[in-house]
Design an enzyme around this catalytic site. Structure first.
Site, short mmCIF file in Angstrom:
data_model
loop_
_atom_site.label_atom_id
_atom_site.label_comp_id
_atom_site.label_asym_id
_atom_site.label_seq_id
_atom_site.Cartn_x
_atom_site.Cartn_y
_atom_site.Cartn_z
N ASN A 156 0.81 -1.23 0.00
CA ASN A 156 0.00 0.00 0.00
C ASN A 156 0.84 1.28 0.00
OD1 ASN A 156 0.73 -0.36 2.68
ND2 ASN A 156 -1.24 0.30 3.50
N GLU A 255 4.66 -3.10 12.51
CA GLU A 255 3.67 -2.06 12.18
C GLU A 255 2.52 -2.80 11.51
OE1 GLU A 255 3.86 1.05 12.97
OE2 GLU A 255 5.97 1.31 13.47
N CYS A 289 -3.17 1.88 6.77
CA CYS A 289 -3.35 1.30 8.11
C CYS A 289 -3.93 2.30 9.08
CB CYS A 289 -2.00 0.80 8.62
SG CYS A 289 -0.74 2.08 8.49
N GLU A 463 8.37 4.21 14.34
CA GLU A 463 9.16 4.62 13.18
C GLU A 463 9.12 6.14 13.06
OE1 GLU A 463 7.76 2.23 9.86
OE2 GLU A 463 8.94 0.55 10.56
P1 NAP Z 1 0.13 -8.83 4.32
O1 NAP Z 1 -0.71 -9.78 3.61
O2 NAP Z 1 0.43 -9.05 5.75
O3 NAP Z 1 1.49 -8.72 3.47
C1 NAP Z 1 2.53 -7.86 3.85
C2 NAP Z 1 3.84 -8.43 3.37
O4 NAP Z 1 4.06 -9.69 3.99
C3 NAP Z 1 3.92 -8.66 1.88
O5 NAP Z 1 5.22 -8.39 1.45
C4 NAP Z 1 3.63 -10.15 1.77
O6 NAP Z 1 4.20 -10.74 0.62
C5 NAP Z 1 4.34 -10.66 3.00
N1 NAP Z 1 3.86 -11.95 3.48
C6 NAP Z 1 2.61 -12.45 3.46
N2 NAP Z 1 2.58 -13.66 4.05
C7 NAP Z 1 3.85 -13.95 4.44
C8 NAP Z 1 4.47 -15.05 5.10
N3 NAP Z 1 3.80 -16.13 5.48
N4 NAP Z 1 5.80 -15.00 5.35
C9 NAP Z 1 6.51 -13.90 4.97
N5 NAP Z 1 5.98 -12.84 4.33
C10 NAP Z 1 4.66 -12.85 4.08
O7 NAP Z 1 -0.46 -7.35 4.27
P2 NAP Z 1 -0.96 -6.56 3.01
O8 NAP Z 1 -2.31 -6.98 2.68
O9 NAP Z 1 0.06 -6.58 1.93
O10 NAP Z 1 -0.94 -5.07 3.59
C11 NAP Z 1 -1.99 -4.54 4.24
C12 NAP Z 1 -1.84 -4.65 5.74
O11 NAP Z 1 -0.68 -3.93 6.15
C13 NAP Z 1 -2.98 -4.02 6.48
O12 NAP Z 1 -3.35 -4.82 7.57
C14 NAP Z 1 -2.40 -2.70 6.93
O13 NAP Z 1 -3.07 -2.13 8.04
C15 NAP Z 1 -1.02 -3.07 7.24
N6 NAP Z 1 -0.15 -1.87 7.23
C16 NAP Z 1 0.30 -1.41 8.41
C17 NAP Z 1 1.06 -0.26 8.45
C18 NAP Z 1 1.58 0.27 9.75
O14 NAP Z 1 2.49 1.09 9.72
N7 NAP Z 1 1.06 -0.15 10.89
C19 NAP Z 1 1.37 0.42 7.27
C20 NAP Z 1 0.89 -0.09 6.07
C21 NAP Z 1 0.13 -1.25 6.06
P3 NAP Z 1 3.33 -10.96 -0.73
O15 NAP Z 1 3.13 -9.61 -1.29
O16 NAP Z 1 4.16 -11.80 -1.58
O17 NAP Z 1 2.04 -11.60 -0.31
#
Ligand code: NAP
Length: 485
Positions: A156, A255, A289, A463
């Site tokens: 994102n 995060e 997020c 961060e």
């Molecule tokens: P996600 O499904 O958790 O994926 C995030 C990252 O983790 C991607 O690079 C993904 O790779 C990787 N990943 C997924 N499963 C994994 C595993 N089993 N082992 C290692 N890596 C793995 O999250 P998303 O849907 O991309 O992002 C949205 C989420 O991020 C939301 O919940 C949002 O709130 C959160 N977020 C939080 C912040 C903050 O600062 N708190 C900021 C931005 C976003 P792939 O792309 O290959 O699946």
């Protein structure tokens, strides 16, 4: 991509130890607005990830031995190059992620601001002297870079989530390996190209791109040479990765997801609240997020607020992020649209009303209508889950106590917002909200000077700001004895 002023910024293979590593296997990166293939990217696996960790390990001794000034000079060159290439970086980001060009440009500037900040903050890694327990002893506290940092980041914010981590890590004297999300590797690789042009030494900043999230993730969370693991992404994946880090007791920062309440009290400036809610909710098509997830409005002003809010949302221009005048781009994927649509349908079945939108948008399979729901209650799935799409559920409350109880009734604790003109209420509510960041009469809270991070299941660590280096440092205490002789 033919509109790039510098086509060499479009890289399609992993950046390890200052070189580009490709192999036969590739995966496609597509434009979420059109489905068109933007690039074919070489697929890194476990071996390349291990190589990246080993390079970071080899580079650590020399990088950590540099003075803070020397590191700052290199980081500043990287920062300057990112800003010089801001238009190209924004275009790459929009093509792989979908957000409008102006917003992408804003993300590049926001990400770069962390490199600028930590170039300086690295010069202010102060220690302590502490009176000893006896006259022959002195206690000195020093801070040292932790070592190799591994990171996994989401789609994102393909540039800023990397910059926010890498800037602090490199500023502290650590070396860095990141695996960006599969959907958005190109922004990370463009940053790597600019890091090389800036003269950041080989092995200090490495990017591994590949589809094997689990396999590569295991290397980054379990390799004994990784000292610290930092993740931005969903809470569910974060929990798995924390567990994986346990085997080598890594320092971890997370995060994770959010479920931000946006509370409008009846003494608020309603127009300001509408503006704040609009910015906080619909930026990046509702995929941040810190997005407003639930709008809580005091019941005696609910109809007035809702009317103005719906008018404002209906005026947003949705379309392809590279076109002029677009406020909102597509969502990241058709699956993301389906997930949002299910939450909307389940809520309508439970008694909610769609007063705007409420279904797929006919612009394409990745577009969802700008949606506002009323008659929502805090126990509905749309209020308890992270929506991650352009949908605003409006929930009413009677008084301050009920608003606070509803706001805190979630497993998440990242961002919260409230609007009021009562100074007593500002302090009372701010202190009672169980969230890491609180916007008061403000819907946009992220900036480099402030500590970004959550509590509860939204994660740990901060961060940005003067606190951001702590996650990349170890505290060492020196006991100097025998001083009486
Ligand atoms: P996600 O499904 O958790 O994926 C995030 C990252 O983790 C991607 O690079 C993904 O790779 C990787 N990943 C997924 N499963 C994994 C595993 N089993 N082992 C290692 N890596 C793995 O999250 P998303 O849907 O991309 O992002 C949205 C989420 O991020 C939301 O919940 C949002 O709130 C959160 N977020 C939080 C912040 C903050 O600062 N708190 C900021 C931005 C976003 P792939 O792309 O290959 O699946």
């Amino acid at each position: 991509m033919n509109k790039l002023q510098d086509s060499a910024l479009l890289k399609t293979s992993s950046f390890i130890n200052g070189g580009w590593h490709s192999n036969e296997s590739t995966f496609n990166v597509s434009n979420p607005a059109t489905g068109a293939i933007v690039a074919r990217v070489s697929n890194a696996y476990i071996t390349e990830t291990q190589l990246a960790v080993e390079s970071a390990k080899s580079a650590f001794a020399a990088w950590s031995a540099k003075s803070a000034n020397e590191r700052a000079t290199l980081l500043r060159k990287w920062f300057d190059l990112i800003l010089e290439n801001q238009d190209d970086l924004a275009r790459i980001l929009t093509l792989e992620q979908g957000k409008p060009l102006a917003e992408a440009k804003g993300e590049i500037g926001y990400g770069a601001s962390f490199i600028d900040w930590f170039a300086d903050e690295g010069k202010r890694i102060f220690g302590d002297t502490i009176p000893g327990p006896s006259s022959d002893k002195r206690i000195v506290v020093i801070k040292q870079p932790i070592g190799v940092v591994a990171a996994i980041t989401p789609w994102n914010f393909p540039a800023a989530m990397i910059a926010r981590k890498a800037a602090a890590a490199l500023g502290a004297g650590c070396t860095f390996v990141v695996r960006p999300a599969t959907q958005t590797p190109l922004s990370a690789l463009a940053m790597a190209e600019l890091s090389q042009r800036a003269g950041i030494p080989p092995g200090v900043f490495n990017v591994v791109v590949g589809e094997d999230a689990r396999g590569m993730g295991k290397v980054l969370t379990q390799h004994p040479d990784v000292a610290k693991f930092t993740f931005t992404g969903s809470t569910a994946v974060g929990k798995t990765l924390i567990a994986q880090c346990a085997s080598t007791v890594k320092k971890v920062s997370m995060e994770l997801g959010g479920n931000a309440p946006f509370i409008v009290f009846d003494d608020a400036d309603i127009d300001a609240a509408v503006k704040g809610a609009l910015a906080s909710k619909y930026r990046n098509a509702g995929q941040t997020c810190v997005c407003t997830n639930r709008i809580l409005v005091q019941e005696n002003i609910a109809s007035q607020f809702t009317q103005k809010f719906v008018e404002a949302v209906a005026n947003l221009t949705v379309g392809n992020g590279t076109d002029d005048g677009i406020d909102i781009g597509p969502m990241i994927s058709a699956q993301a649209c389906h997930d949002v649509n299910k939450l909307v349908n389940d809520s309508i079945a439970a008694g909610a009303t769609a007063v705007l939108g409420g279904t797929y948008d006919d612009r394409g399979e990745n577009f969802y209508q700008m949606t506002v729901l009323t008659n929502v209650t805090n126990d509905m799935p749309i209020a308890q889950n992270e929506i991650f799409g352009p949908v605003s559920p409006i929930i009413t409350f009677k008084d301050e106590a009920e608003a606070i109880a509803m706001a805190n009734d979630t497993i998440y604790g990242l961002a919260a917002y409230f609007y009021t003109r009562d100074i007593g209420r500002v302090w009372r509510v701010a202190e009672k909200l169980e969230f890491g960041m609180v916007g008061i009469n403000e819907g946009i809270i992220s900036n480099v000077a402030a500590p970004f991070g959550g509590v509860k299941q939204s994660g740990s660590g901060r961060e940005g700001s003067k606190y951001g280096l702590d996650d990349y440092m170890e505290i060492k205490y020196l006991c100097i004895g025998g001083l009486d002789n």
